[in-house]
Design an enzyme around this catalytic site. Sequence first.
Site, PDB file in Angstrom:
ATOM      1  N   CYS A 182      98.636  42.509  80.633  1.00  9.80           N
ATOM      2  CA  CYS A 182      97.685  41.787  81.360  1.00  9.80           C
ATOM      3  C   CYS A 182      96.863  42.566  82.429  1.00  9.80           C
ATOM      4  CB  CYS A 182      98.464  40.382  81.866  1.00  9.80           C
ATOM      5  SG  CYS A 182      99.305  40.800  83.539  1.00  9.80           S
ATOM      6  N   CYS A 194      99.236  43.720  85.201  1.00 10.40           N
ATOM      7  CA  CYS A 194     100.178  44.849  84.984  1.00 10.40           C
ATOM      8  C   CYS A 194      99.428  46.247  84.796  1.00 10.40           C
ATOM      9  CB  CYS A 194     100.839  44.592  83.822  1.00 10.40           C
ATOM     10  SG  CYS A 194     102.079  43.212  84.066  1.00 10.40           S
ATOM     11  N   GLU A 229     106.558  44.577  82.717  1.00  8.97           N
ATOM     12  CA  GLU A 229     105.977  45.921  83.330  1.00  8.97           C
ATOM     13  C   GLU A 229     106.155  46.147  84.768  1.00  8.97           C
ATOM     14  OE1 GLU A 229     104.583  43.466  81.602  1.00  8.97           O
ATOM     15  OE2 GLU A 229     102.849  44.245  80.446  1.00  8.97           O
ATOM     16  N   HIS A 268     106.671  40.099  85.682  1.00 10.93           N
ATOM     17  CA  HIS A 268     106.377  40.431  84.317  1.00 10.93           C
ATOM     18  C   HIS A 268     107.173  41.674  84.078  1.00 10.93           C
ATOM     19  CE1 HIS A 268     102.136  38.522  83.442  1.00 10.93           C
ATOM     20  NE2 HIS A 268     102.894  37.859  84.039  1.00 10.93           N
TER      21      HIS A 268
END
Length: 177
Positions: free
Chosen positions: A100, A103, A72, A70
């Site tokens: 999410c 993260c 992040e 992701h």
Amino acid sequence: MDRESSADRESSTESEQQLKDEHWMRVAMSMAEEAEAKGEVPVGAVLVKDNQLLATGFNLSISEHDCSAHAEMACIRAAGTLIENYRLLDTTLYVTLEPCPMCAGAMVHARIARLVFGATDLKTGAAGSVMNLLQHPGLNHQLEITSGVLAEPCAAQLSAFFKRRRAEKKAQKRQGT
């Protein structure tokens, strides 16, 4: 008179912070554009310390076949490598979509001070929409959260991507591929 000048200073400080937040969110949105150019879900992130850019990241889950790739996570990894420390103290993470749980957990472990995000994620958001891991009293670190910065353009960026994706899949079905 002191109250008015104090209120004016506070308002001015808030306005300055809002301008900084919008600036860095636009940088994160440009990272989301990079993700989209690679066929990825357009989510971008930037990590800032003392109003200086430390690291950037964008989604790479599809191309790297990695559910943890992701925006992040990429940003946090890059910053840790840069400063040679996994603790990213006194930093602010700007991300175009609410993080999410994975993260959010990484942000807690990294001791990031503040999260600023654009669009909410009503399916997996872990900064207040579905749950709030970032301020959970049972965890050893809580982050300050600012939500909704440039929310509409961030959400529009994602919506346009998924709308285009659905149209492409529909066209493929019609062509029989």
